[in-house]
Design a protein around this motif. Structure first.
Motif, PDB file in Angstrom:
ATOM      1  N   GLU A 410      10.674   4.696 -82.869  1.00 47.64           N
ATOM      2  CA  GLU A 410      12.416   4.349 -82.595  1.00 47.64           C
ATOM      3  C   GLU A 410      12.378   5.166 -81.006  1.00 47.64           C
ATOM      4  N   TRP A 413       9.536   4.794 -78.042  1.00 51.01           N
ATOM      5  CA  TRP A 413       9.990   3.858 -77.715  1.00 51.01           C
ATOM      6  C   TRP A 413      11.283   3.400 -76.758  1.00 51.01           C
ATOM      7  N   GLU A 414      12.239   4.040 -77.101  1.00 50.82           N
ATOM      8  CA  GLU A 414      13.493   3.377 -75.873  1.00 50.82           C
ATOM      9  C   GLU A 414      13.038   5.503 -75.304  1.00 50.82           C
ATOM     10  N   ILE A 416       9.897   5.237 -73.444  1.00 49.22           N
ATOM     11  CA  ILE A 416       9.051   4.908 -73.145  1.00 49.22           C
ATOM     12  C   ILE A 416       9.167   3.178 -71.774  1.00 49.22           C
ATOM     13  N   ARG A 417      10.569   2.963 -72.388  1.00 49.26           N
ATOM     14  CA  ARG A 417      11.498   2.036 -71.445  1.00 49.26           C
ATOM     15  C   ARG A 417      11.961   2.622 -70.677  1.00 49.26           C
ATOM     16  N   GLU A 418      13.169   3.599 -70.776  1.00 49.33           N
ATOM     17  CA  GLU A 418      13.093   4.321 -69.746  1.00 49.33           C
ATOM     18  C   GLU A 418      12.265   5.060 -69.168  1.00 49.33           C
ATOM     19  N   GLN A 419      11.303   5.488 -69.469  1.00 53.17           N
ATOM     20  CA  GLN A 419      10.602   5.507 -68.261  1.00 53.17           C
ATOM     21  C   GLN A 419      10.287   4.196 -67.412  1.00 53.17           C
ATOM     22  N   ARG A 420       9.251   2.933 -68.126  1.00 50.70           N
ATOM     23  CA  ARG A 420       8.610   1.660 -67.422  1.00 50.70           C
ATOM     24  C   ARG A 420      10.175   1.351 -66.245  1.00 50.70           C
ATOM     25  N   ALA A 421      11.123   0.992 -67.275  1.00 54.12           N
ATOM     26  CA  ALA A 421      12.345   0.831 -65.600  1.00 54.12           C
ATOM     27  C   ALA A 421      12.327   2.142 -64.611  1.00 54.12           C
ATOM     28  N   GLN A 423      10.428   3.599 -63.086  1.00 53.50           N
ATOM     29  CA  GLN A 423       9.228   3.342 -62.235  1.00 53.50           C
ATOM     30  C   GLN A 423       8.793   1.839 -61.627  1.00 53.50           C
ATOM     31  N   LYS A 424      10.124   0.807 -62.561  1.00 47.40           N
ATOM     32  CA  LYS A 424      10.145   0.024 -62.002  1.00 47.40           C
ATOM     33  C   LYS A 424      10.559  -0.536 -60.822  1.00 47.40           C
TER      34      LYS A 424
END
Length: 437
Positions: A410, A413-414, A416-421, A423-424
């Motif tokens: 978990e 994944w947290e 990874i989600r921060e990195q994707r945000a 990057q967006k």
């Protein structure tokens, strides 16, 4: 498919000048299934009937009308030792790691192959010992004097024994020489029995622990040899007239048990299972496979015939050894279960009082793990099957290690989600800057 092996011995010189068969070979190791073949041979041996013993590591062959035994190593494939005895040997059998021989003088000699200790009994038979049978706790000896002696194996091997060895009891029912002995594999005092064949044309089923003659089976011709089914369900007998008989012990009209008729009555047998041709001669030795479906017979003119017990068809000639076949012995497919094995035998003749055990551990000294148990079991053990079935019915439980791993997943994944945000947002700003230009 499970491989079946058996050993055979010959006695005497070649019957014909057949160059395809080696003249100096005396012992053969055969593979019966899945396809017949001669696996290996051993040279310089000439053994009479009832003179062969096969262990997991060695072959013991008493020589015809001689006072010595040839020992062959199955592991190395050669003759390991020449072992002399004080008297001429008539028969031989194995009781674990102990070689039991019967002499022409009527006595037994027990040789511990791991220590070299030799134990001799007085000549309790007035004539030669003709056949032997061994169980985990007893040795049975049949003689030309028509008697059978029952000996206690632990008493014979007792280290502090000072008196002369005596048989526990004698079985005196035959009226002529005993030609064959076979004992059931049971160790219970209620269900174990032995079968003896004699030249008086009879076979007697005994409870050898009580000395009672349970049943007498009468044949038209004197029996030469016998074999007992590995599960003690049937008795196979070869007679002088060339006929073979398979007598079931627990059939519709059982010879023994609660459904048997008057046990004091003699049961005549007149319908043979099969008969050999005159040019083949009567079987001098026979043996049943461990599944009880194949009967092998050895003949004085060199043939080894295969009989199918279930189909009752004409026999098939497996081999012709060009000399009288005297012994046939199947190799047990079951593990011995002993922690040691005798790799090198110790010849008899150690000094009195010296006792040194020479053997090799067959397994590690560490306690057996569950993995070792599963690895050494043929197929799946009952315990493993029950454990697997039980696991299907139990709900999955999360251990502390599983919970820690889930928490780490978990957290990853947290991230990874921060990195994707991030990057967006970076791509959005880049697009806005580019459009404003």
């Amino acid at each position: 498919m499970l491989s079946e092996e058996f050993f055979s011995t010959i006695c005497g010189g070649p019957l014909s000048s057949n160059t395809a068969i080696a003249k100096d070979v005396g012992i053969y190791c055969h593979t019966l299934s899945p396809a017949y073949s001669v696996k290996s041979t051993f040279k310089n041996s000439s053994s009479s009937v009832n003179s062969l013993g096969v262990s997991e590591t060695h072959v013991f062959a008493a020589q015809h009308e001689k006072a010595y035994v040839h020992v062959y190593s199955r592991l190395r494939g050669n003759q390991e030792a020449f072992v002399p005895f004080p008297e001429r040997i008539r028969c031989l059998t194995l009781a674990g790691d102990v070689v039991v021989v019967g002499t022409t003088e009527g006595r037994l000699m027990l040789w511990e192959t791991c220590t070299g200790r030799l134990v001799s009994t007085p000549a309790r038979h007035v004539q030669a010992v003709s056949c032997l049978a061994a169980t985990p706790y007893h040795v049975l000896s049949g003689s030309d004097d028509s008697n059978i002696h029952v000996w206690s194996l632990p008493q014979l091997l007792e280290l502090d024994s000072a008196g002369e060895h005596e048989p526990q009891r004698s079985l005196s029912h035959h009226r002529a020489a005993v030609t064959g002995l076979a004992a059931s594999p049971s160790t219970s005092s209620e269900t174990n029995f032995c079968v003896s064949a004699s030249k008086d044309k009879s076979c007697v089923i005994w409870n050898y622990q009580t000395g009672d003659a349970l049943r007498t089976v009468l044949f038209p011709s004197p029996p030469l040899c016998l074999s007992l089914d590995p599960s003690a369900r049937a008795i196979c007998v070869s007679c002088e007239d060339g006929s073979l008989y398979v007598t079931e012990v627990f059939a519709e009209k059982p010879l023994l048990g609660a459904g048997a008729e008057d046990l004091s009555a003699t049961v005549p047998v007149s319908s043979p299972f099969g008969a050999t041709q005159p040019d083949v001669g009567p079987a001098s030795c026979l043996s049943l496979s461990y599944d009880g479906t194949v009967l092998l017979t050895g003949h004085p003119r060199g043939q080894i015939l295969r009989w199918n017990i279930a189909e009752n068809k004409s026999p098939v000639e497996l081999a012709n050894l060009n000399a009288a076949v005297t012994n046939i012995a199947f190799v047990s497919p079951f593990p011995t279960g002993r922690p040691t094995k005798t790799v090198n035998i110790v010849k008899p003749g150690l000094a009195k009082g010296a006792y040194a055990f020479n053997s090799q551990f067959d397994a590690g000294l560490m306690p057996e793990t569950r993995f070792d148990s599963l690895l050494n079991t043929r197929g799946f053990s009952q315990e493993a099957v029950e454990s697997a079935i039980t696991a299907f019915y139990q709900p999955a439980t999360e251990s502390a290690g599983d919970q820690d791993l889930q928490r780490q997943n978990e957290e990853l994944w947290e991230i990874i989600r921060e990195q994707r945000a991030l990057q967006k947002r970076t791509l959005q700003r880049y697009a806005e800057t580019k459009s404003s230009r």
